[in-house]
Write a protein that holds these residues in place. Structure first.
Motif, short mmCIF file in Angstrom:
data_model
loop_
_atom_site.label_atom_id
_atom_site.label_comp_id
_atom_site.label_asym_id
_atom_site.label_seq_id
_atom_site.Cartn_x
_atom_site.Cartn_y
_atom_site.Cartn_z
N ALA A 1 -13.52 13.07 -79.39
CA ALA A 1 -14.04 11.71 -79.18
C ALA A 1 -15.22 11.72 -78.20
CB ALA A 1 -12.92 10.81 -78.65
N ASN B 1 -13.69 6.18 -78.91
CA ASN B 1 -13.74 6.81 -80.24
C ASN B 1 -12.38 7.29 -80.72
OD1 ASN B 1 -16.48 6.47 -80.50
ND2 ASN B 1 -16.98 8.50 -79.69
N THR C 1 -15.37 10.10 -84.28
CA THR C 1 -14.18 9.24 -84.37
C THR C 1 -12.94 10.08 -84.70
OG1 THR C 1 -15.72 7.90 -85.61
CG2 THR C 1 -13.52 7.00 -85.29
#
Ligand SMILES: [Zn+2]
Length: 474
Positions: free
Chosen positions: A133, A164, A138
């Motif tokens: 992240a 994320n 993501t």
């Protein structure tokens, strides 16, 4: 690789019932089979006028591959023309994990992280998710074991909070896939395979049929989407991934996360790796702040002392391609029993017994009737025959109540005749010992090796010779 047709002409065919779809789904809507939809090349299908002929998207050997050999997915090419970037590893941001993976995680791959309950698999994967992240990608964690609140709590504790990083508490595979579809993450983590449930498949979650369905669906999801999937698989004490190891062949990479309840050290080993070697080991330590990588583990298995203690010796073992310096500690007590007990921790009991027998019979040391304890430091496992010489010296030191010289390492296998046998990778072991400040090494005769600068290397042909060399004054 299959010849990639344009997105519009992608077609997915069920290997079980030949049902065709324009979009990949985890479960075939026609027959209800999980993970059975595979991408096919429409041109190849059209040319032959039949469905069910493989376009060559990998995953060979599946059911329903009738006549798959008729149409090669791509023509054979010289090895020099093969694109080396096809299986491109993407670093995870955790060096010790990348080391075991062979450089990082490969897009579209399915990775099984196996290990006993409580060893720290979820914590490790949270670290991976956070590292991913923080690189701007993501990540979705599908947690079927814990609530999102529990995972958030752990993320706070281990510094893994990041925008994320997405969490979804799902134990239904279909809902999990819908979450993936909605978020379109760049890494998917599933915790765990045994708690995910595939609707319509017989048996309870964690059973063989369920676990297989979940695993094969996640593997095809990875392949179809190009998004890597890392899934947790619990292993029982007997060493089987519950709903057994039969799922290992369904994934690309199998990693074992190992550790002892009484030690904070954790080891990550590659058991299977379609994209790299399996002889690497990664070192981690479980701390209050999560699982942290240990890039230089050798020093952890030593008691750093300024004075030598009787009964201890140091050796260097190979764990995969990694040399690790470790300490052995022994004690011998008078026993009231006819068959005195032997207690081993982290060592191979049969090898220690063999070395004890050699010391008694060949070197005349009074150990046969003693109660003997032998243990490693820091939870290290020293099981290699190459540790025999160090084991023998540690026990001789105990018997003679004299410590071995400081700064000494011993490397060599001991035979029943008392001879010291050759061991592999001696140069690498000596280099590691030298790096940690050891200045004298006992090694077998007739070995090929390069002695590190400034290290005194003494060749010995028998265990008794080594004992006399180190403990002569006693
Ligand atoms: Zn079907």
């Amino acid at each position: 690789m299959a010849s990639k047709s344009s997105k519009a002409s992608r077609v997915f065919v069920c290997a079980s019932c030949d049902h065709q779809l324009s979009k990949w789904m985890g479960r075939c809507p026609q027959c209800g089979e999980w993970g059975s939809l595979e991408e096919r090349d429409t041109r190849a299908l059209g040319a032959l006028g039949i469905a069910g002929v493989a376009g060559g998207t990998g995953g060979s050997g599946r059911r329903g591959r009738r006549g798959g050999g008729l149409v090669p997915g791509a023509s054979a090419q010289p090895v020099t023309k093969v694109d080396p970037t096809i299986a491109k590893h993407r670093p995870t941001g955790i060096g010790e994990l990348d080391r075991v993976l062979g450089g990082g995680i490969v897009p579209g791959s399915a990775v099984l992280l196996a290990g006993e309950p409580g060893v720290g698999k979820s914590t490790l994967l949270l670290e991976v998710a956070a590292a991913w992240a923080k690189k701007g990608h993501t990540v979705l964690i599908l947690t079927a074991e814990e609530s999102v609140g529990q995972v958030r709590h752990r993320a706070e504790r281990t510094g893994a909070l990041h925008d994320n990083l997405y969490l979804a508490s799902e134990n239904d595979l279909e809902n999990g896939l819908a979450q993936v579809d909605a978020l379109n993450p760049e890494l998917i983590i599933v915790d765990s395979l045994q708690t995910m449930q595939a609707t319509g498949v017989e048996g309870v979650a964690g059973g063989v049929a369920q676990t297989r369905a979940v695993t094969s669906t996640l593997t095809t999801l990875a392949k179809m989407s190009g998004t890597p999937v890392i899934a947790v698989g619990h292993v029982t004490k007997e060493g089987t991934v519950a709903g057994p190891r039969t799922i290992e062949h369904l994934v690309d990479v199998v990693l074992n996360f190992e550790g002892d309840k009484h030690s904070s050290m954790r080891f990550l080993r590659g058991i299977k790796n379609r994209f790299g070697a399996t002889d690497e080991v990664g070192c981690f330590e479980q701390t209050a702040h999560g699982i942290q990588e240990v890039a230089d583990p050798s020093g952890l298995f030593l008691h750093h002392r300024t004075e030598s203690v009787t009964g201890t010796a140091v050796t260097v073992v190979m764990d995969g391609r990694r040399a690790m310096v470790g300490e052995l500690q022994t004690l011998a007590l008078n026993s009231e029993f006819k068959n005195p007990k032997r207690y081993m921790t982290g060592m191979d009991a049969s090898r220690v017994s063999m070395v004890l027998a050699v010391l008694s019979e060949r070197c005349g040391l009074p150990l046969a009737d003693k109660e003997v304890y032998a243990a490693t430091v820091g939870g290290m496992k020293i099981l290699e025959p190459s540790a025999d010489l160090a084991t023998g010296l540690a026990l001789a030191s105990t018997a003679k109540r004299t410590p071995l010289p400081l700064g000494l390492v011993a490397l060599g296998e001991v035979g029943l005749g008392g001879e010291v046998r050759r061991i592999p990778q001696l140069t690498q072991r000596l280099a590691e010992a030298s790096r940690l400040g050891f200045h004298t090494a006992l090694v077998p005769k007739n070995c090929h090796y390069e002695a590190p600068k400034g290290m005194k290397v003494k060749e010995v042909s028998t265990l008794c010779q080594a004992v006399n060399y180190c403990l002569a004054s006693a």
